[in-house]
Write an enzyme that holds these catalytic residues in place. Structure first.
Site, PDB file in Angstrom:
ATOM      1  N   ARG A  23       0.836  -1.207   0.000  1.00  0.00           N
ATOM      2  CA  ARG A  23       0.000   0.000   0.000  1.00  0.00           C
ATOM      3  C   ARG A  23       0.874   1.261   0.000  1.00  0.00           C
ATOM      4  O   ARG A  23       0.583   2.234  -0.686  1.00  0.00           O
ATOM      5  CB  ARG A  23      -0.934  -0.025   1.217  1.00  0.00           C
ATOM      6  CG  ARG A  23      -1.866   1.159   1.261  1.00  0.00           C
ATOM      7  CD  ARG A  23      -3.042   0.914   2.201  1.00  0.00           C
ATOM      8  NE  ARG A  23      -3.924   2.084   2.234  1.00  0.00           N
ATOM      9  CZ  ARG A  23      -4.101   2.852   3.308  1.00  0.00           C
ATOM     10  NH1 ARG A  23      -3.481   2.557   4.449  1.00  0.00           N
ATOM     11  NH2 ARG A  23      -4.897   3.898   3.249  1.00  0.00           N
ATOM     12  N   HIS A  27       0.871   4.198  -2.811  1.00  0.00           N
ATOM     13  CA  HIS A  27       0.662   5.616  -2.502  1.00  0.00           C
ATOM     14  C   HIS A  27       1.859   6.452  -2.943  1.00  0.00           C
ATOM     15  O   HIS A  27       1.701   7.586  -3.378  1.00  0.00           O
ATOM     16  CB  HIS A  27       0.393   5.816  -1.008  1.00  0.00           C
ATOM     17  CG  HIS A  27      -1.020   5.484  -0.611  1.00  0.00           C
ATOM     18  ND1 HIS A  27      -1.788   6.284   0.202  1.00  0.00           N
ATOM     19  CD2 HIS A  27      -1.806   4.423  -0.928  1.00  0.00           C
ATOM     20  CE1 HIS A  27      -2.986   5.737   0.368  1.00  0.00           C
ATOM     21  NE2 HIS A  27      -3.021   4.608  -0.301  1.00  0.00           N
ATOM     22  N   ASN A  79      -3.804   8.866   3.944  1.00  0.00           N
ATOM     23  CA  ASN A  79      -2.563   8.200   4.334  1.00  0.00           C
ATOM     24  C   ASN A  79      -2.601   7.663   5.747  1.00  0.00           C
ATOM     25  O   ASN A  79      -1.717   6.920   6.155  1.00  0.00           O
ATOM     26  CB  ASN A  79      -1.394   9.186   4.242  1.00  0.00           C
ATOM     27  CG  ASN A  79      -0.994   9.389   2.805  1.00  0.00           C
ATOM     28  OD1 ASN A  79      -1.555   8.779   1.909  1.00  0.00           O
ATOM     29  ND2 ASN A  79      -0.017  10.241   2.607  1.00  0.00           N
ATOM     30  N   HIS A 103      -5.519  -6.624  -2.319  1.00  0.00           N
ATOM     31  CA  HIS A 103      -6.466  -6.589  -1.196  1.00  0.00           C
ATOM     32  C   HIS A 103      -6.795  -7.984  -0.681  1.00  0.00           C
ATOM     33  O   HIS A 103      -7.631  -8.132   0.203  1.00  0.00           O
ATOM     34  CB  HIS A 103      -7.734  -5.820  -1.580  1.00  0.00           C
ATOM     35  CG  HIS A 103      -7.535  -4.339  -1.657  1.00  0.00           C
ATOM     36  ND1 HIS A 103      -8.501  -3.462  -2.082  1.00  0.00           N
ATOM     37  CD2 HIS A 103      -6.454  -3.572  -1.339  1.00  0.00           C
ATOM     38  CE1 HIS A 103      -8.041  -2.222  -2.033  1.00  0.00           C
ATOM     39  NE2 HIS A 103      -6.792  -2.260  -1.590  1.00  0.00           N
TER      40      HIS A 103
HETATM   41  C1  HEM Z   1      -7.402   1.950  -6.597  1.00  0.00           C
HETATM   42  C2  HEM Z   1      -7.939   2.210  -5.545  1.00  0.00           C
HETATM   43  C3  HEM Z   1      -7.622   1.716  -4.169  1.00  0.00           C
HETATM   44  C4  HEM Z   1      -8.380   2.035  -3.083  1.00  0.00           C
HETATM   45  C5  HEM Z   1      -9.627   2.895  -3.052  1.00  0.00           C
HETATM   46  C6  HEM Z   1      -7.784   1.385  -1.953  1.00  0.00           C
HETATM   47  C7  HEM Z   1      -8.254   1.512  -0.663  1.00  0.00           C
HETATM   48  C8  HEM Z   1      -7.726   0.884   0.434  1.00  0.00           C
HETATM   49  C9  HEM Z   1      -8.207   1.044   1.784  1.00  0.00           C
HETATM   50  C10 HEM Z   1      -9.339   1.953   2.211  1.00  0.00           C
HETATM   51  C11 HEM Z   1      -7.455   0.242   2.568  1.00  0.00           C
HETATM   52  C12 HEM Z   1      -7.588   0.057   4.074  1.00  0.00           C
HETATM   53  C13 HEM Z   1      -6.489   0.810   4.796  1.00  0.00           C
HETATM   54  C14 HEM Z   1      -6.609   0.697   6.297  1.00  0.00           C
HETATM   55  O1  HEM Z   1      -7.710   0.554   6.820  1.00  0.00           O
HETATM   56  O2  HEM Z   1      -5.565   0.802   6.964  1.00  0.00           O
HETATM   57  C15 HEM Z   1      -6.517  -0.417   1.731  1.00  0.00           C
HETATM   58  C16 HEM Z   1      -5.587  -1.320   2.172  1.00  0.00           C
HETATM   59  C17 HEM Z   1      -4.674  -1.939   1.363  1.00  0.00           C
HETATM   60  N1  HEM Z   1      -4.438  -1.665   0.025  1.00  0.00           N
HETATM   61 FE1  HEM Z   1      -5.602  -0.556  -1.181  1.00  0.00          FE
HETATM   62  N2  HEM Z   1      -6.691   0.674  -2.350  1.00  0.00           N
HETATM   63  C18 HEM Z   1      -6.544   0.851  -3.706  1.00  0.00           C
HETATM   64  C19 HEM Z   1      -5.535   0.327  -4.493  1.00  0.00           C
HETATM   65  C20 HEM Z   1      -4.527  -0.469  -4.020  1.00  0.00           C
HETATM   66  C21 HEM Z   1      -3.405  -0.907  -4.810  1.00  0.00           C
HETATM   67  C22 HEM Z   1      -3.165  -0.538  -6.258  1.00  0.00           C
HETATM   68  C23 HEM Z   1      -2.638  -1.684  -4.000  1.00  0.00           C
HETATM   69  C24 HEM Z   1      -1.331  -2.386  -4.260  1.00  0.00           C
HETATM   70  C25 HEM Z   1      -0.859  -2.723  -5.386  1.00  0.00           C
HETATM   71  C26 HEM Z   1      -3.293  -1.748  -2.717  1.00  0.00           C
HETATM   72  C27 HEM Z   1      -2.855  -2.487  -1.646  1.00  0.00           C
HETATM   73  C28 HEM Z   1      -3.431  -2.475  -0.396  1.00  0.00           C
HETATM   74  C29 HEM Z   1      -3.004  -3.329   0.694  1.00  0.00           C
HETATM   75  C30 HEM Z   1      -1.965  -4.420   0.625  1.00  0.00           C
HETATM   76  C31 HEM Z   1      -3.785  -2.991   1.803  1.00  0.00           C
HETATM   77  C32 HEM Z   1      -3.668  -3.522   3.229  1.00  0.00           C
HETATM   78  C33 HEM Z   1      -2.801  -2.533   3.992  1.00  0.00           C
HETATM   79  C34 HEM Z   1      -2.408  -2.907   5.386  1.00  0.00           C
HETATM   80  O3  HEM Z   1      -2.541  -4.069   5.781  1.00  0.00           O
HETATM   81  O4  HEM Z   1      -1.903  -2.028   6.084  1.00  0.00           O
HETATM   82  N3  HEM Z   1      -4.420  -0.983  -2.756  1.00  0.00           N
HETATM   83  N4  HEM Z   1      -6.684  -0.010   0.416  1.00  0.00           N
HETATM   84  C1  LIG Z   2       1.765   7.148   9.198  1.00  0.00           C
HETATM   85  C2  LIG Z   2       1.519   8.598   9.184  1.00  0.00           C
HETATM   86  O1  LIG Z   2       2.424   9.392   9.071  1.00  0.00           O
HETATM   87  N1  LIG Z   2       0.254   8.978   9.279  1.00  0.00           N
HETATM   88  C3  LIG Z   2      -0.159  10.363   9.251  1.00  0.00           C
HETATM   89  C4  LIG Z   2      -1.357  10.481   8.325  1.00  0.00           C
HETATM   90  O2  LIG Z   2      -1.981  11.721   8.416  1.00  0.00           O
HETATM   91  C5  LIG Z   2      -2.359  12.137   9.730  1.00  0.00           C
HETATM   92  C6  LIG Z   2      -3.063  13.460   9.615  1.00  0.00           C
HETATM   93  O3  LIG Z   2      -4.127  13.378   8.714  1.00  0.00           O
HETATM   94  C7  LIG Z   2      -1.121  12.213  10.624  1.00  0.00           C
HETATM   95  O4  LIG Z   2      -1.503  12.585  11.946  1.00  0.00           O
HETATM   96  C8  LIG Z   2      -0.467  10.844  10.668  1.00  0.00           C
HETATM   97  O5  LIG Z   2       0.723  10.903  11.401  1.00  0.00           O
END
Ligand code: HEM
Ligand SMILES: CC(=O)N[C@H]1CO[C@H](CO)[C@@H](O)[C@@H]1O
Ligand SMILES: *[C@@H]1O[C@H](CO)[C@@H](O)[C@H](O)[C@H]1NC(C)=O
Ligand SMILES: *[C@@H]1O[C@H](CO)[C@@H](O)[C@H](O)[C@H]1NC(C)=O
Ligand SMILES: *[C@@H]1O[C@H](CO)[C@@H](O)[C@H](O)[C@H]1NC(C)=O
Length: 341
Positions: A62, A66, A94, A190
């Site tokens: 992720r 980003h 973020n 995901h």
């Molecule tokens: C295109 C639109 C995308 C949206 C709207 C989206 C949205 C999200 C959201 C809302 C989360 C949850 C984050 C959290 O609750 O901490 C997430 C997690 C994640 N996303 Fe996406 N994502 C997108 C694309 C991608 C892409 C392109 C990748 C990688 C190639 C990716 C990889 C991941 C992974 C691996 C997680 C889990 C993160 C973790 O465990 O900390 N996502 N994403």
């Molecule tokens: C991991 C990280 O740096 N998260 C930042 C994301 O943005 C918030 C504010 O919107 C910061 O407080 C966090 O530190």
């Protein structure tokens, strides 16, 4: 005589342009002469950290996405805010980005072994690549040679949101030259990692302001999600750092495997995000999902290809940008005078 001299000058300019263009390409094993052990160092630390935290690759995937989506894959997501600069990582989408510490650890080791050679952008891309292999994805050869950017501005963060339609997300991907198929393929990430309730809780209780759940959630799955994600209390301000989280693909049973389980969840109406569930409802995206379920090796191969494409977005090369000494800070020393750190 004059003509041929001019011709020679023009040719020389042309040749140096071609050379410059060639130098502007990333290449596999870019560090083979300047820091031959670079990729081994990254892999070694990733293996170590993965053994105590199997969710690390998800965090890095992720983070790399980003980084690349905003201002190209230039390590800009790694920069900390300082002085009057509010960096990308402080943008609301973020929140919950993670994996920064392992990048710092790899950087520190590489600075010890090859001072000033390996960019933070490459470290993030390589560590992500190794994370993919550690979780069952393919171990692809990754072109390197990225340089680190010198801008990280919260105003530049326009990441697609979890409630985007597939068409909206595809058009956001088009701005970085990635196709709809790339989008469907990369969303396969995901299969892994965590999702905070706040990103989809509207679907459980008040979809589109209807007071009802999203009709496109399997009823049994809805019950499970509601248990884990209680109805938001309007008197308590929403706070992601205390928000409960679930696995991104809860139905899989393999939360730290990069397998085709994401697509299975999508076709069973067991996706967490509205965007993800949307893949079930257009012909092309549904067909790709079904194909990846039936042919997991095709998914692995296409995923690796799409990651390489993502990793090429708007990269800095050659003499552009810099090689940061610390992934959280730009190098410019006079800049730092204004910062009280
Ligand atoms: C295109 C639109 C995308 C949206 C709207 C989206 C949205 C999200 C959201 C809302 C989360 C949850 C984050 C959290 O609750 O901490 C997430 C997690 C994640 N996303 Fe996406 N994502 C997108 C694309 C991608 C892409 C392109 C990748 C990688 C190639 C990716 C990889 C991941 C992974 C691996 C997680 C889990 C993160 C973790 O465990 O900390 N996502 N994403
Ligand atoms: C991991 C990280 O740096 N998260 C930042 C994301 O943005 C918030 C504010 O919107 C910061 O407080 C966090 O530190
Ligand atoms: C960040 O971007 C905004 C909007 O483009 C701009 O006004 C601001 O000056 C930028 N900040 C820095 C520190 O460059
Ligand atoms: C996308 O491709 C176009 C045309 O090749 C190019 O001009 C543009 O810089 C690319 N954009 C990105 C973000 O790579
Ligand atoms: C969110 O919760 C954390 C942990 O309890 C707390 O430190 C932080 O100040 C809260 N943030 C907001 C905006 O209320």
């Amino acid at each position: 005589m004059v003509v041929s001299a001019l011709w020679a000058v023009a040719m020389a300019a042309f040749v140096s342009m071609v050379v410059a263009m060639a130098a502007a390409e990333l290449q596999v094993h870019f560090y083979k002469d300047s820091c031959p052990q670079a990729e081994l160092v990254v892999k070694g630390i990733m293996q170590q950290r993965f053994s105590s935290d199997p969710s690390l690759p998800a965090g890095l995937l992720r983070l790399h996405f980003h980084d690349c989506f905003v201002h190209g894959c230039d390590g800009s997501v790694l920069i900390d805010s300082s002085g009057n600069n509010v960096a990308e990582k402080d943008a609301p989408p973020n929140l919950t980005l993670r994996g920064f510490e392992v990048i710092d650890e790899i950087k520190a080791e590489l600075e010890k072994q090859c001072k000033g050679i390996v960019s933070c952008a490459d470290i993030l891309a390589l560590a992500t690549r190794d994370g993919v292999a550690l979780t069952g994805g393919s171990a692809y050869a990754l072109p390197t040679g990225r340089r680190d950017g010198t801008v990280s501005n919260i105003s530049d963060v326009h990441i697609p949101g979890p409630s985007f339609s597939v068409a909206e997300a595809a058009s956001a991907f088009q701005t970085i030259n990635l196709s709809l198929e790339d989008l469907v393929t990369l969303l396969g990430a995901h299969a892994m990692g965590f999702c905070h309730c706040g990103f989809f809780v509207d679907r459980l209780y008040n979809f589109g302001g209807s007071g009802q759940a999203d009709p496109d959630i399997d009823p049994q799955f809805l019950g499970v999600l509601r248990q884990k994600c209680p109805r938001p209390n309007n008197n308590v301000p929403f706070n992601l750092s205390t928000d409960p989280k679930i696995f991104m693909t809860p139905s899989s049973g393999t939360p730290f495997k990069l397998d085709a389980s994401f697509y299975r969840g999508v076709l069973q109406e067991q996706a967490t995000l509205q965007l993800d569930q949307g893949l079930a409802f257009t012909d092309l995206t549904r067909r790709i999902a079904a194909d990846y379920i039936g042919r997991p090796n095709v998914f692995r191969r296409k995923f690796a290809k799409a990651m390489i494409k993502l990793g090429n977005v708007d990269v800095l090369t050659g003499q552009q940008g810099e090689i940061r000494a610390n992934c959280r800070r730009f190098n410019q020393p006079n800049h730092d005078l204004n910062h009280f750190s």
